[in-house]
Scaffold this active site. Structure first.
Site, PDB file in Angstrom:
ATOM      1  CG  ASP A   8      -3.670 -12.027   1.891  1.00  0.00           C
ATOM      2  OD1 ASP A   8      -4.165 -11.723   3.006  1.00  0.00           O
ATOM      3  OD2 ASP A   8      -2.467 -11.850   1.614  1.00  0.00           O
ATOM      4  CB  CYS A  65      -2.847  -8.409   1.668  1.00  0.00           C
ATOM      5  SG  CYS A  65      -1.718  -7.041   1.381  1.00  0.00           S
ATOM      6  CB  THR A  67       1.811  -4.972   4.353  1.00  0.00           C
ATOM      7  OG1 THR A  67       1.729  -5.359   2.969  1.00  0.00           O
ATOM      8  CG2 THR A  67       2.839  -5.829   5.067  1.00  0.00           C
ATOM      9  CG  HIS A  98      -5.789  16.737  -1.536  1.00  0.00           C
ATOM     10  ND1 HIS A  98      -4.639  17.298  -1.030  1.00  0.00           N
ATOM     11  CD2 HIS A  98      -6.794  17.563  -1.155  1.00  0.00           C
ATOM     12  CE1 HIS A  98      -4.929  18.416  -0.388  1.00  0.00           C
ATOM     13  NE2 HIS A  98      -6.238  18.595  -0.435  1.00  0.00           N
ATOM     14  CG  HIS A 134      -7.212  18.720  -5.076  1.00  0.00           C
ATOM     15  ND1 HIS A 134      -5.899  18.621  -4.652  1.00  0.00           N
ATOM     16  CD2 HIS A 134      -7.824  19.575  -4.218  1.00  0.00           C
ATOM     17  CE1 HIS A 134      -5.727  19.375  -3.583  1.00  0.00           C
ATOM     18  NE2 HIS A 134      -6.882  19.977  -3.305  1.00  0.00           N
TER      19      HIS A 134
HETATM   20  C1  RB5 Z   1       1.274 -12.902   2.939  1.00  0.00           C
HETATM   21  O1  RB5 Z   1       2.204 -13.536   3.744  1.00  0.00           O
HETATM   22  C2  RB5 Z   1       1.691 -11.441   2.753  1.00  0.00           C
HETATM   23  O2  RB5 Z   1       2.835 -11.373   1.975  1.00  0.00           O
HETATM   24  C3  RB5 Z   1       0.561 -10.646   2.132  1.00  0.00           C
HETATM   25  O3  RB5 Z   1      -0.570 -10.739   2.916  1.00  0.00           O
HETATM   26  C4  RB5 Z   1       0.820  -9.159   1.964  1.00  0.00           C
HETATM   27  O4  RB5 Z   1       1.237  -8.586   3.156  1.00  0.00           O
HETATM   28  C5  RB5 Z   1       1.663  -8.771   0.830  1.00  0.00           C
HETATM   29  O5  RB5 Z   1       1.917  -7.583   0.551  1.00  0.00           O
END
Ligand code: RB5
Length: 148
Positions: A8, A65, A67, A98, A134
Site C-alpha cells: 500500500d 503495508c 505493519t 515448519h 510439519h
Molecule cells: C495505513 O495507514 C495502515 O493502516 C496500513 O498500512 C497497515 O498498517 C494496516 O494493517
C-alpha cells in the site's frame, strides 16, 4: 524463481528497495502494488498477491503495508495462502521450514530497509521440511479452509 510483490501507500519506498535487491540476486519480480503516495486500501494488494501465488503466476509473494498485519490478513483470506508477518529473520526462516509460508509480509513502519532485506533473504533461502509432522500440521491448517 518469480516473486510477486504488493504494497500500500506506506511501503512504496521499501517495496522499491526490496524489488531492486531481489533483481540484483536474479529473481524475476512482478510489482502489483501501488507506486503512489496517495492513501489506498491494503486489502486490494493483499488479495492480489495471494491470488497470484495460488494461481501459480508467481512462486512466492511478498506483501508490505504499514505493519504487515492488514495486508497479511487480506492475503490469508485467499484459499491456499499461508501469509506470515515477520519482523525478524528467525521467524521468517521458521515460517518456511515448519509452516511452508507462501507469502511474506512485513511493515514499512516497523522494519528498516536493511532488516527487511535480511528477512527476505532468510525467508527465500529456507525450504519447507517436507513430510512428517510439519506436513501433517500444514495439511491440518489447510483443511480448516474446507470447513469454512
Ligand atoms: C495505513 O495507514 C495502515 O493502516 C496500513 O498500512 C497497515 O498498517 C494496516 O494493517
Amino acid at each position: 524463481m518469480k516473486i510477486i510483490i504488493g504494497n500500500d501507500h506506506t511501503a512504496v519506498e521499501l517495496k522499491n528497495v526490496i524489488m531492486e535487491h531481489l533483481k540484483e540476486q536474479g529473481y524475476e519480480v512482478e510489482n502489483i502494488g501501488t507506486d503512489k503516495a496517495e492513501s489506498c486500501d491494503y486489502p486490494v494488494y493483499g488479495e492480489k498477491v495471494g491470488r497470484a501465488v495460488v494461481n501459480g503466476e508467481a512462486d512466492l509473494g511478498i506483501a508490505i503495508c504499514g505493519t504487515g498485519i492488514g495486508i497479511s490478513l487480506a492475503a490469508n483470506k485467499v484459499k491456499g495462502v499461508r501469509a506470515v508477518v515477520c519482523s525478524e529473520p528467525y521467524s521468517a526462516q521458521m515460517s518456511r521450514i515448519h509452516n511452508n509460508a507462501n507469502v511474506l509480509c512485513f511493515g514499512a513502519r516497523v522494519v528498516g530497509s536493511e532488516l527487511a532485506k535480511m528477512i527476505v533473504d532468510t525467508w527465500l533461502s529456507a525450504e519447507f521440511e517436507e513430510g512428517g509432522r510439519h506436513q501433517r500440521r500444514v495439511d491440518m491448517i489447510m483443511e480448516i479452509e474446507d470447513r469454512a
